[in-house]
Design an enzyme around this catalytic site. Structure first.
Site, PDB file in Angstrom:
ATOM      1  CD  GLU A 113     -38.004  11.200   9.721  1.00  0.00           C
ATOM      2  OE1 GLU A 113     -37.771  11.685   8.762  1.00  0.00           O
ATOM      3  OE2 GLU A 113     -39.010  10.122   9.523  1.00  0.00           O
ATOM      4  CE  LYS A 115     -34.283  20.331   6.217  1.00  0.00           C
ATOM      5  NZ  LYS A 115     -32.881  20.834   5.458  1.00  0.00           N
ATOM      6  CG  ASP A 117     -26.540  20.281   6.482  1.00  0.00           C
ATOM      7  OD1 ASP A 117     -27.267  20.502   5.598  1.00  0.00           O
ATOM      8  OD2 ASP A 117     -25.891  21.316   7.185  1.00  0.00           O
ATOM      9  CE1 TYR A 225     -35.697  12.677   2.549  1.00  0.00           C
ATOM     10  CE2 TYR A 225     -33.872  12.528   3.804  1.00  0.00           C
ATOM     11  CZ  TYR A 225     -34.374  13.061   2.723  1.00  0.00           C
ATOM     12  OH  TYR A 225     -34.012  13.874   1.780  1.00  0.00           O
ATOM     13  CE  LYS A 314     -32.604  24.677   8.627  1.00  0.00           C
ATOM     14  NZ  LYS A 314     -32.766  25.431   7.328  1.00  0.00           N
ATOM     15  CB  CYS A 408       9.686  32.501  19.559  1.00  0.00           C
ATOM     16  SG  CYS A 408       8.676  31.866  20.602  1.00  0.00           S
ATOM     17  CB  CYS A 411      11.200  32.926  24.078  1.00  0.00           C
ATOM     18  SG  CYS A 411      11.801  31.802  22.915  1.00  0.00           S
ATOM     19  CB  CYS A 426       9.736  28.522  19.256  1.00  0.00           C
ATOM     20  SG  CYS A 426      10.806  29.158  20.579  1.00  0.00           S
ATOM     21  CB  CYS A 432      10.225  28.962  24.502  1.00  0.00           C
ATOM     22  SG  CYS A 432       8.863  29.431  23.805  1.00  0.00           S
TER      23      CYS A 432
END
Ligand code: IVH
Length: 674
Positions: A113, A115, A117, A225, A314, A408, A411, A426, A432
Site C-alpha cells: 500500500e 504510505k 503522508d 488501512y 521510504k 525593472c 529594461c 514593469c 521591455c
C-alpha cells in the site's frame, strides 16, 4: 403521502449514497444543486422535528459548537508505528528476518500500500454507527476528535450493508490531497495569511481544530488501512480481504493497493509506485508492505512499538534543507516581477533543485526570509519547488534583507505596484525585452492592428532571430529575411508584408488597444478615444482627467498614466507613427456631428472589401452602435456573402438589409471612401 419519518429516512439514504459516490468513489451520482436541495429539505424537517435528529444524519457533518479542549481517548489496542527500510538491502533483510522467524523459506505474500503522508486516525463504530474518532497520540492514548472526523465526507457516519461486526474499529490516514492544499494556501496568500508548510501539516492543523466548523471547510480525506478492535463477528484471515470488507461497508481504500508474492515483487511494486508518485493526487512518502496472512502476522508479533510483519520502504524525501544563496528578480511575459530563490543545489522529491519561486514580496515577508538563511525546500508532485519555511535557529549575523529592485531589472523602466495587489509590474510594456513577444503578439492580433498571418509562432521566430526588437521594427522587415524563417517561403512572407502595410491604415481605438496597456481592452480604448479624440490629448491626460472617462476607475487610470509616463513607451509610439501608422483625423466639434448617432447596426456574413471589425469601426466612427444580434430595434443589417440566420431574422422582422454595395455607398455618403 409518506410520513415525516419515512421522508427523513429516505432523504438520509439518498444523501448517504450521494456522499459515498462523491467522496469515496470520486464518482458523483447527482448534481450539486440536487444534493443541496435534498440537504436543505432534510435540514428543515429535522429543525421542525428535533426529536427525529440522529447523530448519523448527513446534516451533522457541518461542524458542531467549538470545544474548549479535546478529551483523551485510551486505545484499547495500541496504535503502532512502522520500521523503515531505505534500501533494497533493508527490504531483503526484512523479508529474511521474517522467514527465519517463521522457520520457512517459502515465499511470503505481502499486501502493498502507498504510505500516505497524513495522520493516523482511529474510528470506532457501534452497530454500524460512528461513535468515536481519535488521533493516534503516543500510540496508547490520543485525543477525541469525533466532532472533527464527522465533517470528513469520505468517513461514513453509518456503515453500509449488514454484515459488519457490532463493534468495529477502523484505522487509516486522514490527509489533504495536493490540489486542496494548493487552493487552501493560495487563499491564505491572497488574504495575507500564513500558509501551511505541506499537506501533512495542513491536515494536522485542520483536524486538531477545537472548532469543527473550521475542519468542515478543509479538503480532508480518509483512507483506511488497518483493523483495530473487533467484537461479535469474525473478520477474514487476510489483510487484503479485510480491506475489501472495509470498501464494502463504505470506506475509501487505496486504489494502488496490491497483493504480491516475495521480496522481488515488493521491490518491483516500490519501483513502479515511485514512478507514479508525482502523478498521484496526494503526497506519499513510501510503500507499506504487510504480511498478508493474519495468522502469520500473529506469529510474528511486535518488537517495541512496531510490528515485525510490516515495514515502510521510504521514497526520497520531498522536503530538504539548503541555503538561500541569493534572490533574483525575473520579469514575466506580462511584466510581473517575481522574486526567485537561488539555492545551494539540493536533491529533493527526486530531482536536484537550485531555484524556487518566491511568488512576490508579500511571500518573502510572510516567510521572514533573508539571503543567507537556511531554508526548507519542498517539491512534491509536479508542483514547482517552493521555499516552505526558514530554519530560524540557523540564522546568523551575515544573513541580510532582500531588497526589491527600484526599476525593472530587464529594461530599467519604472515598476508599478497597485495598492492591494501582491504583484509588482514593469511598466516598460512595449519596450521591455521580457515582455516583447507578448507585446508583439497582442499588437498584431485581430482586434488590434489585425496583421493577418503574423501568428504567435512567427512572432517567436522574429524575436528569437533578432529581426524584431520593438514594435516599429515590424514595419521595416525585409522580404528575404522574413522568407528565410523556418516554414515561411517567399509567398507567405510577402503576404505578411502586405498585411503589415494594410495595418498602417487603422483607427485610433485599435492603435490604443494594440499598445497593450494593462486593463485597456477594446471597450476602454473606445471610451478613451470618445473622450480625448486625439492621441496627443490622451498622452497628456492627468489622472484626474482619465478618471472622467466612462468606465475608467482608479486602477485603469493609473495603468494608462504609468504607461504614457514611461519615456520608452513614448519613443515606441513615435517610431510607430514615423513608420506610417495613421488613422482618420479626429473631427472637430463643429463638423463632429455624428450622422448615424442613435442608429444600431448589425454586421453579418463576409465582406469582400474589409473585415467585419473594420466595418464596425467605420459605423462607430459615424456615431452608430454595433450590436451582435438582430432585434426589432435594429436600424439595419449589413449582410455580406454567406449571411445566415441573422439575415433571415432581419427579413422576418422587416429590418432593412444593406448588401456590401449599399454599405459602401452609405460610407461614401459620409465621406469614407476606401
Ligand atoms: S499501517 C501496525 N499502512 O505510517 C501498522 N500505516 O509509521 C500500523 N501510514 O502512524 C500502520 N500509510 O500514520 C499503515 N498504508 C499504511 C499507511 C500507514 C501511512 C502511517 C500511519 C502510521 C505511520 C507508521
Amino acid at each position: 403521502m409518506p410520513s415525516i419519518q419515512d421522508e427523513i429516512q429516505q432523504l438520509r439514504e439518498q444523501l448517504h449514497t450521494a456522499n459515498y459516490q462523491y467522496y469515496v468513489c470520486d464518482d458523483p451520482s447527482i448534481p450539486d444543486a440536487e444534493y443541496d436541495r435534498l440537504f436543505k429539505r432534510l435540514q428543515i424537517l429535522e429543525n421542525q422535528h428535533p426529536e427525529l435528529l440522529t447523530a448519523d444524519s448527513p446534516t451533522q457533518r457541518v461542524g458542531a459548537p467549538a470545544l474548549s479542549a479535546f478529551s483523551s481517548v485510551q486505545h484499547e489496542m495500541p496504535m503502532l508505528s512502522l520500521d523503515n527500510a531505505f534500501s533494497e538491502q533493508d527490504m531483503q533483510d526484512f523479508v529474511k528476518r521474517i522467514q527465519e522467524r517463521l522457520n520457512s523459506s517459502a515465499e511470503i505474500e505481502f499486501a502493498c500500500e502507498p504510505k500516505l503522508d497524513g495522520l493516523a486516525v482511529s474510528l470506532l463504530y457501534r452497530d454500524g454507527i460512528l461513535v468515536r474518532g481519535a488521533t493516534r497520540g503516543d500510540g496508547s492514548s490520543g485525543e477525541d476528535i469525533t466532532l472533527n472526523v464527522r465533517t470528513i465526507g469520505s468517513i461514513p457516519l453509518r456503515l453500509q450493508g449488514d454484515d459488519f461486526p457490532p463493534v468495529l474499529e477502523v484505522r487509516g490516514e486522514v490527509y489533504m490531497p495536493r490540489k486542496g492544499f494548493e487552493v487552501l494556501n493560495q487563499r491564505a496568500r491572497d488574504n495575507g495569511e500564513k500558509t501551511f508548510v505541506n499537506p501533512r501539516n495542513a491536515a494536522a492543523g485542520s483536524l486538531r481544530q477545537l472548532d469543527s466548523a473550521i475542519t468542515a471547510k478543509r479538503p480532508l480525506e480518509f483512507c483506511c488501512y488497518s483493523l483495530g478492535i473487533v467484537e461479535g463477528r469474525e473478520m477474514p484471515g487476510k489483510h487484503s480481504d479485510i480491506l475489501a470488507c472495509f470498501a464494502r461497508w463504505g470506506f475509501k481504500t487505496n486504489a494502488e493497493s496490491a497483493v504480491v508474492q516475495g521480496v522481488n515483487a515488493c521491490l518491483d511494486y516500490y519501483q513502479k509506485l515511485g514512478e507514479k508518485r508525482d502523478a498521484l493526487a496526494y503526497d506519499i512518502d513510501g510503500v507499506v508492505f504487510k504480511v498478508n496472512d493474519i495468522q502469520l502476522q500473529k506469529r510474528l508479533g511486535f518488537i517495541s512499538r512496531a510490528p515485525r510483519w510490516a515495514i515502510a520502504h521510504k521514497f526520497p524525501a520531498q522536503e530538504e534543507m539548503t541555503l538561500l544563496e541569493d534572490v533574483e528578480f525575473q520579469v514575466g511575459r506580462t511584466g510581473a516581477i517575481t522574486p526567485v530563490a537561488r539555492l545551494q543545489p539540493v536533491f529533493v522529491g527526486g530531482v536536484t533543485v537550485s531555484n524556487a519561486t518566491l511568488h512576490n514580496m508579500d511571500e518573502i515577508k510572510r516567510l521572514d526570509l533573508k539571503i543567507g538563511d537556511t531554508v526548507i525546500i519542498r517539491r512534491a508532485g509536479d508542483v514547482i519547488p517552493q521555499v516552505a519555511r526558514v530554519v530560524l535557529e540557523k540564522r546568523n549575523l551575515l544573513c541580510h534583507d532582500i531588497i526589491f529592485p527600484a526599476v525593472c531589472p530587464v529594461c530599467g523602466s519604472q515598476i508599478e505596484k497597485i495598492e492591494g495587489e501582491a504583484v509588482a509590474r514593469c511598466t516598460g510594456g512595449l519596450f521591455c525585452g521580457a515582455q516583447r513577444k507578448e507585446a508583439i503578439k497582442h499588437f498584431a492580433s485581430r482586434k488590434a492592428m489585425d496583421v493577418d498571418g503574423l501568428g504567435d509562432k512567427i512572432v517567436d521566430q522574429l524575436v528569437d532571430a533578432g529581426l524584431v526588437d520593438t514594435l516599429d521594427d515590424l514595419y521595416f522587415l525585409e522580404l528575404d529575411k522574413l522568407a528565410a524563417l523556418e516554414r515561411m517561403g517567399v509567398k507567405s512572407a510577402q503576404n505578411i508584408l502586405d498585411a503589415l502595410e494594410n495595418s498602417k491604415n487603422t483607427s485610433l481605438e485599435r492603435f490604443i488597444y494594440a499598445l497593450g496597456i494593462r486593463e485597456v481592452g477594446v471597450a476602454t480604448a473606445s471610451n478613451l478615444v470618445n473622450h480625448f479624440a486625439s492621441l496627443e490629448a490622451l498622452m497628456g491626460a492627468s489622472l484626474e482627467q482619465l478618471l472622467e472617462v466612462d468606465d475608467v476607475g482608479p486602477v485603469v487610470a493609473e495603468h494608462v498614466a504609468h504607461f504614457f509616463a514611461e519615456a520608452h513607451n513614448r519613443s515606441v509610439i513615435e517610431a510607430l507613427l514615423a513608420a506610417g501608422i495613421h488613422w482618420p483625423a479626429p473631427k472637430t466639434p463643429a463638423e463632429g456631428e455624428q450622422p448615424l448617432a442613435g442608429l444600431t447596426y448589425v454586421i453579418t456574413g463576409t465582406l469582400a472589401s474589409m473585415g467585419r471589425d473594420q466595418a464596425g469601426d467605420y459605423l462607430k466612427g459615424l456615431g452608430a452602435k454595433v450590436a451582435g444580434s438582430v432585434s426589432a430595434k435594429t436600424s439595419a443589417l449589413v449582410a455580406g456573402e454567406k449571411a445566415g440566420s441573422k439575415l433571415t431574422k432581419a427579413q422576418s422582422l422587416g429590418v432593412p438589409v444593406l448588401d456590401e454595395g449599399a454599405f459602401l455607398a452609405l460610407l461614401a455618403e459620409h465621406g469614407i471612401t476606401l
